[in-house]
Design a protein around this motif. Structure first.
Motif, PDB file in Angstrom:
ATOM      1  N   LEU A  54       0.808  -1.220   0.000  1.00  0.00           N
ATOM      2  CA  LEU A  54       0.000   0.000   0.000  1.00  0.00           C
ATOM      3  C   LEU A  54       0.840   1.269   0.000  1.00  0.00           C
ATOM      4  N   TRP A  55       2.139   1.147   0.324  1.00  0.00           N
ATOM      5  CA  TRP A  55       2.984   2.346   0.412  1.00  0.00           C
ATOM      6  C   TRP A  55       2.890   3.234  -0.829  1.00  0.00           C
ATOM      7  N   PRO A  56       3.108   2.721  -2.047  1.00  0.00           N
ATOM      8  CA  PRO A  56       3.068   3.609  -3.228  1.00  0.00           C
ATOM      9  C   PRO A  56       1.716   4.291  -3.394  1.00  0.00           C
ATOM     10  N   ASP A  57       0.617   3.573  -3.126  1.00  0.00           N
ATOM     11  CA  ASP A  57      -0.712   4.163  -3.303  1.00  0.00           C
ATOM     12  C   ASP A  57      -0.956   5.291  -2.303  1.00  0.00           C
ATOM     13  N   VAL A  58      -0.516   5.086  -1.058  1.00  0.00           N
ATOM     14  CA  VAL A  58      -0.719   6.106  -0.032  1.00  0.00           C
ATOM     15  C   VAL A  58       0.111   7.344  -0.326  1.00  0.00           C
ATOM     16  N   TRP A  71      13.369   6.246   0.557  1.00  0.00           N
ATOM     17  CA  TRP A  71      14.466   6.060   1.506  1.00  0.00           C
ATOM     18  C   TRP A  71      14.123   6.599   2.889  1.00  0.00           C
ATOM     19  N   ARG A  72      13.030   7.372   3.014  1.00  0.00           N
ATOM     20  CA  ARG A  72      12.586   7.860   4.321  1.00  0.00           C
ATOM     21  C   ARG A  72      11.524   6.950   4.938  1.00  0.00           C
ATOM     22  N   ARG A  73      11.173   5.917   4.248  1.00  0.00           N
ATOM     23  CA  ARG A  73      10.124   5.018   4.724  1.00  0.00           C
ATOM     24  C   ARG A  73      10.500   4.409   6.077  1.00  0.00           C
ATOM     25  N   ASP A  74       9.576   4.500   7.046  1.00  0.00           N
ATOM     26  CA  ASP A  74       9.814   3.968   8.383  1.00  0.00           C
ATOM     27  C   ASP A  74       8.995   2.694   8.564  1.00  0.00           C
ATOM     28  N   GLY A 171       4.435   6.051   8.334  1.00  0.00           N
ATOM     29  CA  GLY A 171       5.369   7.055   8.807  1.00  0.00           C
ATOM     30  C   GLY A 171       6.603   7.181   7.939  1.00  0.00           C
ATOM     31  N   LEU A 172       6.988   8.420   7.654  1.00  0.00           N
ATOM     32  CA  LEU A 172       8.230   8.710   6.944  1.00  0.00           C
ATOM     33  C   LEU A 172       9.182   9.398   7.914  1.00  0.00           C
ATOM     34  N   ARG A 173      10.377   8.856   8.068  1.00  0.00           N
ATOM     35  CA  ARG A 173      11.344   9.432   8.988  1.00  0.00           C
ATOM     36  C   ARG A 173      11.762  10.831   8.539  1.00  0.00           C
ATOM     37  N   THR A 174      12.009  11.683   9.527  1.00  0.00           N
ATOM     38  CA  THR A 174      12.627  12.981   9.269  1.00  0.00           C
ATOM     39  C   THR A 174      13.977  13.000   9.979  1.00  0.00           C
ATOM     40  N   TYR A 175      14.865  13.860   9.512  1.00  0.00           N
ATOM     41  CA  TYR A 175      16.233  13.875  10.034  1.00  0.00           C
ATOM     42  C   TYR A 175      16.622  15.290  10.412  1.00  0.00           C
TER      43      TYR A 175
END
Length: 267
Positions: A54-58, A71-74, A171-175
């Motif tokens: 589901l990641w690409p659709d979301v 690459w930020r995928r958590d 969730g997508l990680r932030t840095y």
């Protein structure tokens, strides 16, 4: 999944007290229907390929065909809750995409950035914001998607009905740039042997002269510049960092044997 020992799961009751899994089926089956509770499962997408797909659709809903988010995928956190269930008002350091899978949930949002440090941090209960004031609210139905930016206070409350309330949080990680710099210095700059700083012998024993400060500062600046100029080394550092698991894998000798057998067969 909440019954599996290698899956991170939590049960939050009406008082926001947290019990960590694994749980047994009888324990989950005995959850009261007339009290609010919420069952949370982290890394659900690593356990269920259907969720991972589901990641690409979301993310397409926000960024279209831009694949830079990958690459930020958590992880995907799955939440199942009874009427009134939730984890209280809080902030996340990630970009969060909330997909309602079944039932309904009311999301309230405070439209200002709040640091994570503002959250209460008592042992055994959820970290919450004591002074949460909602500026907007929406009721999500199955298939609805809500995006919450990092450090925006929000609270989700399950609404009772014929269907159980289940929500998927992508969730997508932030840095943080300062944290990145500190980690890069620790991992990359402190390794190996560096040139000694040849500070001049000037001034008296109780004074660090301006010339000494300038020499040491230039040496540090040179070390940082030379290390950052190594593009391949920085790419390796960033690649290792963004693929680093949040928690170490559970040791399992049987799994190790199965993995080695699978690798040997594939080879």
């Amino acid at each position: 999944l909440a019954c599996e020992p290698d899956v991170a799961s939590r049960l939050v009751d009406a008082a926001l007290r947290v019990t960590t899994g694994p749980f047994d089926e009888d324990q989950l089956g005995a959850l009261p229907e007339d009290e609010s509770w919420s069952l949370l499962i982290n890394d659900a997408d690593r356990c269920l390929p259907a969720l991972s797909n589901l990641w690409p659709d979301v993310l397409h809903q926000i960024w279209g065909d831009n694949g830079g988010w990958r690459w930020r995928r958590d992880d995907v956190m799955a939440s199942v809750a009874s009427d009134g269930g939730g984890v209280g008002p809080h902030v996340d350091s990630s970009d969060v995409f909330l997909l309602q899978a079944s039932g309904r949930r009311r999301w309230s949002v405070q439209l200002e950035y709040v640091d994570e440090a503002a959250q209460s941090d008592a042992a055994g209960v959820c970290r919450t914001l004591p002074d949460f004031k909602a500026d907007a609210a929406w009721v999500l139905e199955p298939g609805d998607l809500l995006y919450v930016p990092p450090y925006i206070p929000h609270e989700g409350v399950a609404l009772g009905g014929a269907e159980v309330c289940s929500t998927l949080s992508f969730g997508l990680r932030t840095y943080d740039s300062k944290q990145l710099a500190a980690r890069w210095v620790e991992d990359e700059l402190l390794g190996g042997t560096a040139a000694l700083v040849a500070a001049p012998l000037t001034g008296d024993a109780a004074t660090v002269g301006a010339e000494d400060v300038a020499v040491v500062r230039d040496a540090v600046r040179t070390a940082l510049r030379d290390a950052l100029d190594d593009d391949a080394a920085f790419a390796r550092f960033l690649g290792a960092l963004v693929t680093e698991p949040r928690a170490p894998p559970v040791a399992d000798d049987d799994d190790d044997d199965c993995w080695r057998d699978a690798v040997a067969e594939a080879a």
